[in-house]
Enzyme design. Sequence first.
Site, PDB file in Angstrom:
ATOM      1  N   ASP A 196      -0.120   3.776   3.027  1.00 54.00           N
ATOM      2  CA  ASP A 196       1.241   3.600   3.531  1.00 54.00           C
ATOM      3  C   ASP A 196       1.223   3.770   5.049  1.00 54.00           C
ATOM      4  O   ASP A 196       0.155   3.826   5.662  1.00 54.00           O
ATOM      5  CB  ASP A 196       2.204   4.591   2.858  1.00 54.00           C
ATOM      6  CG  ASP A 196       1.935   6.035   3.272  1.00 54.00           C
ATOM      7  OD1 ASP A 196       0.895   6.315   3.928  1.00 54.00           O
ATOM      8  OD2 ASP A 196       2.767   6.902   2.947  1.00 54.00           O
ATOM      9  N   LYS A 201       0.308  -1.421  -2.932  1.00 54.38           N
ATOM     10  CA  LYS A 201       0.441   0.024  -2.682  1.00 54.38           C
ATOM     11  C   LYS A 201       1.026   0.735  -3.898  1.00 54.38           C
ATOM     12  O   LYS A 201       0.513   1.773  -4.338  1.00 54.38           O
ATOM     13  CB  LYS A 201       1.306   0.280  -1.448  1.00 54.38           C
ATOM     14  CG  LYS A 201       1.330   1.742  -1.024  1.00 54.38           C
ATOM     15  CD  LYS A 201       2.326   1.992   0.078  1.00 54.38           C
ATOM     16  CE  LYS A 201       3.703   2.178  -0.482  1.00 54.38           C
ATOM     17  NZ  LYS A 201       4.700   2.626   0.498  1.00 54.38           N
TER      18      LYS A 201
END
Length: 211
Positions: A138, A120
Site C-alpha cells: 500500500d 492488494k
Amino acid sequence: MNKAKRLEILTRLRDDNPNPETELEYTSPFELLVAVTLSAQATDVSVNKATRKLFPVANTPQAIIELGVDGLRDYIKTIGLFNSKANNVYKMCHILMEQHGGEVPENREALEALPGVGRKTANVVLNCAFGWPTIAVDTHIFRVSNRTKFAMGKDVVAVEEKLEKVVPKEFKVDVHHWLILLGRYTCVARKPKCGSCIIEDLCEFKEKTSG
C-alpha cells in the site's frame, strides 16, 4: 541496501512485534474481504467503526444480499466512496453465492475477479485469512520501502516484486504488517519520526529527523 542490513532490519521488526496482525477487525475470511474492500482510500479506524455495526447484522454474502445495496449503504456511508463500495460489495456477494458456494475462494485469480478487489486486496486476504506469504503493498509500504532503500521501485508492483525477491522466506508472512505499521506510526509521510525508530541506524534515508 545489502543483504545483511535487510536481515537485521527484519530481525529487529520481528523481535519488536513477533505476531503482527492487520488493524482491520474481522472474525472470518468474508468479514476480512469486506473490510479490506471498504478500506480503499479510507482508514482502518473508519472501516472498523462501520463494520462494528454492519457485521452483527450481516456478515455473510447471503445476509448482505438480503440487506440490499441501499441497506448496506446506510451502514457504510461514513466511509469514503461508500456508494461505489456498496455496489461492489453487493455484487461481490452475488458472485460468492453463485460461483463459490458462499465461501471466500483461496485463489488469487478468483479473488481478483470479484468487484472492487485488486491485487492488494487479494494479497491481504490470502495473507491474513489463509496464511499465504503474500506482500500487499500500500502507500505506507511503498513509502517505507523506497525511503529506507530496503526495496526500491517506481510503483507498487515493482516494490512488491522487489520485496518478494529480497525478503527471506521466514519473514514473508509478516513483513507487510511490519512495514505498514512502521509507515503508519513512525516513518510517516510528512515528517518521519526517525529519532524513535528502531531501525534508524540501518535506514539509508539521508534526510533523517530527530523526531
